[in-house]
Design an enzyme around this catalytic site. Structure first.
Site: not given
Ligand code: ATP
Ligand code: MG
Length: 541
Positions: A38, A265, A275
């Site tokens: 995102e 994760r 984020k």
């Molecule tokens: P955050 O929780 O840090 O805000 P998010 O999941 O909202 O991150 P996205 O931009 O939606 O951020 O994530 C893009 C991809 O990265 C998704 O497939 C998500 O599952 C993966 N991802 C995000 N954080 C992690 C992590 N800590 N370890 C592994 N994969 C991750």
């Molecule tokens: Mg997300």
């Protein structure tokens, strides 16, 4: 840190699934993944793990991996983030399939499917207050309360939904919900929201839409449109999987389905990774931006001196798990040191200098010492380092009353100046405050490195720079941003309370060997006996 010698590993569970699918010739043997960020922040090391996993699987199985921006929430999204995400993926060394994809490209198709849902009695408009809708969902152990909207006629739903789209109702006044099962033990199946009203300009579709699809409605359908075969995501989406599959079952006309697979994760000790929290650090100016070298963002790590190779080997090492765990941040730090040890040229830099005068060395003589750039890499060759009568050494390398085990400089002691001569400390001078201001040594001409005929043995070797042939530099020493192992894990205390006040130290009077004049932004070096340093982007002449 213990790293297993044999890094060859067996298949992880996602690879096993892919290989099984290949044996069955599922999806005609196509392997197609996606990475769906995102664009609401910069990517962090957790995303790097996901990138390495998705693009890495595509590489090893001769498949494809799409980059898809999950841009369904215009309130928090921005092109600055889109650009930084693309830069970071490229820097890590991966290539996405043909072009970047955007969930917003499917807004029209998603809308049409939603209209189809309404026509088939599978979706309805709910105009109850949001809190009431939440309340009616109830708890997993007993059925929820059905909304009166469920009984609305198809015609009325179509009319209301069109009016929602046309911007005739204010934000939050209505939603479109899928008619699934208000008694399901899975809360996500209790008539999930497909659309909400949001009068908000989108960075790609502008003012066109007044309604935006929810994650659950957008994600699986985007996978489906792109022909994704394996939709790899983190564990929190496991409970969404029945809904992911239900939506697809409603729209698919063939047996093709993307398969959602969840993995744990990445969590790192001494780090926050959401984020939202990282944005808070940036906005409240606890760090100097998303790419501050203390940030766990890919851009911050890059600026800190991390290499793509070190992040990829880190991702490889930690592997893919099905259960949440916390990785020691020391393993990440190990990965970069391991790589820099192989590639970083060795140089001399004195961070906290004190002057040494070699009293029996000719005053105007400049001797050019030939020093090996990297003992780990023969091809790195050697460089010239000027040696003169006056030099600098580290203040910490001299002690007036040195204990026996102090193998550095002290009155009457002999040490080797690395790559040059053995010198003996004869005397020193203090300033009015009692600080050592100058040290006096003599050198032994027989002890030149590489042609030492003296047979002398000394225990200590010091780094140094010429006082007359060096230049001044500002050096920033970075430490971990948090002093607590799990800064976000304290219920009562805000994570920012655990910021490490010592995470940045600026030293302004450092002395560097002349070869470093040529160094460019991003170049990495090992300052001998000190550690690794990287030329920062806001360095000046
Ligand atoms: P955050 O929780 O840090 O805000 P998010 O999941 O909202 O991150 P996205 O931009 O939606 O951020 O994530 C893009 C991809 O990265 C998704 O497939 C998500 O599952 C993966 N991802 C995000 N954080 C992690 C992590 N800590 N370890 C592994 N994969 C991750
Ligand atoms: Mg997300």
């Amino acid at each position: 840190m213990d790293i297993p010698e044999n890094e060859k590993r067996s298949l992880n569970f996602i690879e096993s699934i892919i290989e099984e699918n290949l044996r069955e010739n599922k999806n005609e043997g196509r392997i197609h993944l996606r990475f769906p960020p995102e664009p609401n922040g910069y990517l962090h090391i957790g995303h790097a793990k996901s990138i390495c996993l998705n693009f890495g699987l595509a590489e090893s199985y001769n498949g494809l991996c799409n980059l898809r921006f999950d841009d369904t929430n215009p309130e928090k999204e921005d092109v600055e983030y889109v650009d930084s995400i693309m830069e970071d993926i490229k820097w890590l060394g991966f290539e996405w399939n043909d072009k970047p994809y955007y969930a917003s490209d499917y807004f029209e198709q998603l809308y049409e499917w939603a209209v189809e849902f309404i026509k088939q009695g599978k979706a309805y408009v709910d105009d109850q207050p949001q809190e009431l809708i939440r309340e009616q969902r109830g708890v997993p152990t007993s059925p929820g309360v059905e909304s009166p909207g469920r009984k609305r006629s198809v015609e009325e739903n179509l009319k209301l939904f069109a009016a929602m789209k046309n911007g005739e109702y204010p934000d939050g006044s209505m939603v479109l919900r899928a008619k699934v099962d208000m008694a399901s033990p899975n809360m996500h199946m209790r008539d999930p929201i497909m659309y909400r009203i949001l009068h908000q300009k989108h960075h790609r579709t502008g003012d066109k839409w007044n309604i935006y699809p929810m994650y659950d409605w957008a994600h699986g359908q985007s996978d489906f449109i792109e022909g994704i075969t394996h939709s790899v995501c983190t564990l929190e989406f496991e409970v969404h999987r029945p809904l992911y599959n239900w939506f697809l079952d409603q729209i698919a006309t063939t047996s093709y389905r993307p398969r959602q697979i969840e993995f744990a994760r990445l969590n790192l000790s001494y780090t926050v990774m959401s984020k939202r929290k990282l944005l808070e650090l940036v906005k409240d100016k606890h760090v100097k931006g998303w790419d501050d070298p203390r940030m766990p963002t890919i851009s911050g790590l890059r600026r800190r001196g991390y290499t793509p190779e070190s992040l990829r080997s880190f991702a490889d090492r930690i592997g893919v798990a099905k259960r949440d765990n916390v990785i020691d941040v020391g393993l990440l730090e190990f990965s970069v040191r391991e790589h820099l040890n192989k590639i970083a040229p060795r140089v001399f830099g004195v961070l906290n200098p004190v002057k040494v005068v070699i009293t029996n060395y000719p005053e105007d003589k400049v001797e050019v010492m030939d020093l090996i750039n990297n003992p780990e890499d023969e091809a790195a060759g050697s460089r010239s380092v000027p040696f003169t009568r006056e030099i600098y050494i580290e203040r910490e390398d001299f002690m007036e009353d040195a204990p026996k085990k102090f193998f550095r400089m002290g009155p009457g002691r002999e040490v080797r100046l690395k790559g040059a001569y053995i010198v003996k400390c004869e005397d020193f001078k203090k300033d009015a405050d009692g600080n050592i201001s100058e040290i006096y040594c003599t050198y032994d001409p027989e002890t030149k490195s590489g042609s030492d005929t003296s047979g002398k043995k000394v225990k200590g070797t010091l780094h140094w720079v010429s006082a007359t042939n060096s230049f001044d530099a500002e050096i920033r020493l970075y430490d971990r941003l948090f002093s607590d192992e799990d800064p976000a894990g304290h219920k009562e205390v805000d994570f920012k309370e655990f910021l490490n006040p010592e995470s940045l130290k600026v030293l302004s009077n450092c002395k560097l060997e002349p070869s470093l004049k040529e160094a460019k932004v991003g170049d990495k070096f090992q300052f001998q006996r000190l550690g690794y340093f990287c030329v920062d982007k806001d360095s000046t002449e």
